[in-house]
Design a protein around this motif. Structure first.
Motif, PDB file in Angstrom:
ATOM      1  N   VAL A 189      80.583  45.688  73.207  1.00 56.92           N
ATOM      2  CA  VAL A 189      78.964  44.583  72.981  1.00 56.92           C
ATOM      3  C   VAL A 189      80.027  43.896  72.154  1.00 56.92           C
ATOM      4  CG1 VAL A 189      77.642  45.873  74.580  1.00 56.92           C
ATOM      5  CG2 VAL A 189      77.926  46.049  72.005  1.00 56.92           C
ATOM      6  N   SER A 190      79.354  42.822  71.498  1.00 55.19           N
ATOM      7  CA  SER A 190      78.964  41.566  70.704  1.00 55.19           C
ATOM      8  C   SER A 190      77.411  41.753  70.652  1.00 55.19           C
ATOM      9  CB  SER A 190      80.037  40.461  70.843  1.00 55.19           C
ATOM     10  OG  SER A 190      80.884  40.118  70.568  1.00 55.19           O
ATOM     11  N   GLY A 191      77.519  41.333  68.745  1.00 51.87           N
ATOM     12  CA  GLY A 191      75.966  41.154  68.388  1.00 51.87           C
ATOM     13  C   GLY A 191      76.000  40.355  67.618  1.00 51.87           C
ATOM     14  N   LEU A 192      75.235  39.779  68.246  1.00 53.21           N
ATOM     15  CA  LEU A 192      74.500  38.615  67.693  1.00 53.21           C
ATOM     16  C   LEU A 192      73.120  38.266  66.590  1.00 53.21           C
ATOM     17  CD1 LEU A 192      74.830  35.094  66.682  1.00 53.21           C
ATOM     18  CD2 LEU A 192      73.535  34.968  68.978  1.00 53.21           C
ATOM     19  N   GLY A 193      72.958  38.406  65.277  1.00 50.15           N
ATOM     20  CA  GLY A 193      72.293  39.165  64.261  1.00 50.15           C
ATOM     21  C   GLY A 193      72.219  37.532  63.735  1.00 50.15           C
ATOM     22  N   SER A 194      71.006  37.053  63.698  1.00 48.54           N
ATOM     23  CA  SER A 194      70.246  36.138  62.982  1.00 48.54           C
ATOM     24  C   SER A 194      69.487  36.573  62.010  1.00 48.54           C
ATOM     25  CB  SER A 194      69.581  34.832  63.937  1.00 48.54           C
ATOM     26  OG  SER A 194      68.533  35.654  64.642  1.00 48.54           O
ATOM     27  N   ILE A 195      68.492  35.830  61.557  1.00 52.36           N
ATOM     28  CA  ILE A 195      67.371  36.336  59.889  1.00 52.36           C
ATOM     29  C   ILE A 195      66.091  37.011  60.870  1.00 52.36           C
ATOM     30  CG2 ILE A 195      65.641  34.911  58.734  1.00 52.36           C
ATOM     31  CD1 ILE A 195      67.123  32.617  58.362  1.00 52.36           C
ATOM     32  N   ASN A 196      66.337  36.477  62.449  1.00 53.91           N
ATOM     33  CA  ASN A 196      64.778  37.891  62.512  1.00 53.91           C
ATOM     34  C   ASN A 196      65.015  38.573  63.811  1.00 53.91           C
ATOM     35  OD1 ASN A 196      64.649  35.380  64.163  1.00 53.91           O
ATOM     36  ND2 ASN A 196      62.279  34.860  63.460  1.00 53.91           N
ATOM     37  N   ASN A 197      66.507  38.402  64.495  1.00 52.06           N
ATOM     38  CA  ASN A 197      66.384  39.093  65.382  1.00 52.06           C
ATOM     39  C   ASN A 197      68.224  39.355  65.661  1.00 52.06           C
ATOM     40  OD1 ASN A 197      67.738  36.783  67.136  1.00 52.06           O
ATOM     41  ND2 ASN A 197      66.018  36.408  67.125  1.00 52.06           N
ATOM     42  N   ILE A 198      68.405  40.419  67.009  1.00 52.02           N
ATOM     43  CA  ILE A 198      69.486  41.211  66.705  1.00 52.02           C
ATOM     44  C   ILE A 198      70.117  41.018  68.471  1.00 52.02           C
ATOM     45  CG2 ILE A 198      71.346  42.454  67.100  1.00 52.02           C
ATOM     46  CD1 ILE A 198      69.759  43.657  63.956  1.00 52.02           C
TER      47      ILE A 198
ATOM     48  N   THR B  16      72.646  18.846  64.863  1.00 51.43           N
ATOM     49  CA  THR B  16      71.848  19.450  65.585  1.00 51.43           C
ATOM     50  C   THR B  16      71.143  20.319  64.020  1.00 51.43           C
ATOM     51  OG1 THR B  16      74.068  21.057  66.568  1.00 51.43           O
ATOM     52  CG2 THR B  16      72.335  18.855  67.683  1.00 51.43           C
ATOM     53  N   ALA B  17      70.602  21.186  64.344  1.00 52.58           N
ATOM     54  CA  ALA B  17      69.979  21.969  63.106  1.00 52.58           C
ATOM     55  C   ALA B  17      71.360  23.581  63.222  1.00 52.58           C
ATOM     56  CB  ALA B  17      68.361  22.121  63.583  1.00 52.58           C
ATOM     57  N   TYR B  18      71.305  23.679  62.403  1.00 50.69           N
ATOM     58  CA  TYR B  18      72.378  24.919  62.223  1.00 50.69           C
ATOM     59  C   TYR B  18      71.444  26.427  61.746  1.00 50.69           C
ATOM     60  CZ  TYR B  18      76.017  27.638  60.369  1.00 50.69           C
ATOM     61  OH  TYR B  18      76.773  29.044  60.058  1.00 50.69           O
ATOM     62  N   GLU B  19      71.745  27.262  63.485  1.00 47.36           N
ATOM     63  CA  GLU B  19      70.623  28.107  62.914  1.00 47.36           C
ATOM     64  C   GLU B  19      71.752  29.786  62.238  1.00 47.36           C
ATOM     65  OE1 GLU B  19      68.948  32.034  65.712  1.00 47.36           O
ATOM     66  OE2 GLU B  19      69.922  29.544  66.140  1.00 47.36           O
ATOM     67  N   PRO B  20      72.253  29.740  61.283  1.00 41.48           N
ATOM     68  CA  PRO B  20      72.716  30.832  60.563  1.00 41.48           C
ATOM     69  C   PRO B  20      72.750  32.427  61.744  1.00 41.48           C
ATOM     70  CG  PRO B  20      70.348  30.825  59.333  1.00 41.48           C
ATOM     71  CD  PRO B  20      70.534  29.443  60.120  1.00 41.48           C
ATOM     72  N   CYS B  21      73.739  32.865  61.700  1.00 40.97           N
ATOM     73  CA  CYS B  21      74.059  33.877  62.389  1.00 40.97           C
ATOM     74  C   CYS B  21      75.385  34.486  62.051  1.00 40.97           C
ATOM     75  CB  CYS B  21      73.675  33.691  63.999  1.00 40.97           C
ATOM     76  SG  CYS B  21      74.774  32.462  64.559  1.00 40.97           S
ATOM     77  N   GLU B  22      75.228  35.442  62.800  1.00 34.74           N
ATOM     78  CA  GLU B  22      76.436  36.721  62.496  1.00 34.74           C
ATOM     79  C   GLU B  22      76.791  36.870  63.876  1.00 34.74           C
ATOM     80  OE1 GLU B  22      78.580  39.492  59.344  1.00 34.74           O
ATOM     81  OE2 GLU B  22      76.113  39.500  60.078  1.00 34.74           O
ATOM     82  N   MET B  23      78.253  37.001  64.163  1.00 35.11           N
ATOM     83  CA  MET B  23      78.931  38.448  65.536  1.00 35.11           C
ATOM     84  C   MET B  23      79.505  39.125  65.236  1.00 35.11           C
ATOM     85  SD  MET B  23      80.507  36.378  68.741  1.00 35.11           S
ATOM     86  CE  MET B  23      78.711  35.930  69.329  1.00 35.11           C
ATOM     87  N   ARG B  24      79.333  40.360  65.427  1.00 32.52           N
ATOM     88  CA  ARG B  24      80.042  41.597  64.988  1.00 32.52           C
ATOM     89  C   ARG B  24      80.287  42.622  66.481  1.00 32.52           C
ATOM     90  NH1 ARG B  24      79.157  44.329  59.137  1.00 32.52           N
ATOM     91  NH2 ARG B  24      79.036  42.840  58.384  1.00 32.52           N
ATOM     92  N   ASP B  25      80.984  42.758  66.737  1.00 34.87           N
ATOM     93  CA  ASP B  25      82.059  43.676  67.941  1.00 34.87           C
ATOM     94  C   ASP B  25      81.460  45.493  67.126  1.00 34.87           C
ATOM     95  OD1 ASP B  25      83.258  41.376  68.888  1.00 34.87           O
ATOM     96  OD2 ASP B  25      84.738  41.642  68.076  1.00 34.87           O
ATOM     97  N   GLY B  26      81.004  46.227  68.186  1.00 32.84           N
ATOM     98  CA  GLY B  26      81.010  47.086  68.642  1.00 32.84           C
ATOM     99  C   GLY B  26      81.060  48.195  69.791  1.00 32.84           C
ATOM    100  N   ARG B  27      81.056  49.117  69.998  1.00 34.52           N
ATOM    101  CA  ARG B  27      80.934  49.964  71.204  1.00 34.52           C
ATOM    102  C   ARG B  27      80.321  50.626  71.245  1.00 34.52           C
ATOM    103  NH1 ARG B  27      84.773  51.594  74.405  1.00 34.52           N
ATOM    104  NH2 ARG B  27      86.541  50.211  73.132  1.00 34.52           N
TER     105      ARG B  27
END
Length: 111
Positions: free
Chosen positions: A76-85, A40-51
């Protein structure tokens, strides 16, 4: 592009200094060692925790983003990809490894 391809094919038989095999032989060996592409297609993204702060802001990669006031002082956890968070509440039991449909519906794109 055609010129580049012709030059690459022309150099396939070249033997570079310090190597005992031609470029073509080394490329063939490298291609055999490569893994197959994922099914399947792989979407590059990054997950970071925050408050969430008292002013309903979450810091993600040195930028502040606003979230609903109901989530102030919560993790909360943030999932950031190329064009959105996207942000989601962090579970007390365990953190999911990928965004689910339910998590995506909690917060829409913030960018």
């Amino acid at each position: 592009n055609m010129y580049l391809e012709q030059q690459c094919l022309h150099r396939q038989g070249a033997l570079l200094r310090g190597h005992k095999e031609t470029i073509e032989q080394r490329l063939s060996r490298d291609l055999d060692a490569l893994m197959d592409l994922p099914p399947t297609a792989y979407e590059p993204c990054e997950m970071r925790d925050g408050r969430v702060s008292s002013t309903s802001l979450v810091r993600y990669r040195n930028n502040d983003y606003s979230v609903p006031v109901a989530y102030a002082h919560r993790k909360v956890s943030g999932l950031g990809s190329i064009n959105n968070i996207q942000f989601c509440l962090k579970s007390k039991n365990k953190m999911p490894t990928k965004m689910t449909q339910d998590m995506q519906s909690i917060f829409k794109e913030l960018l």
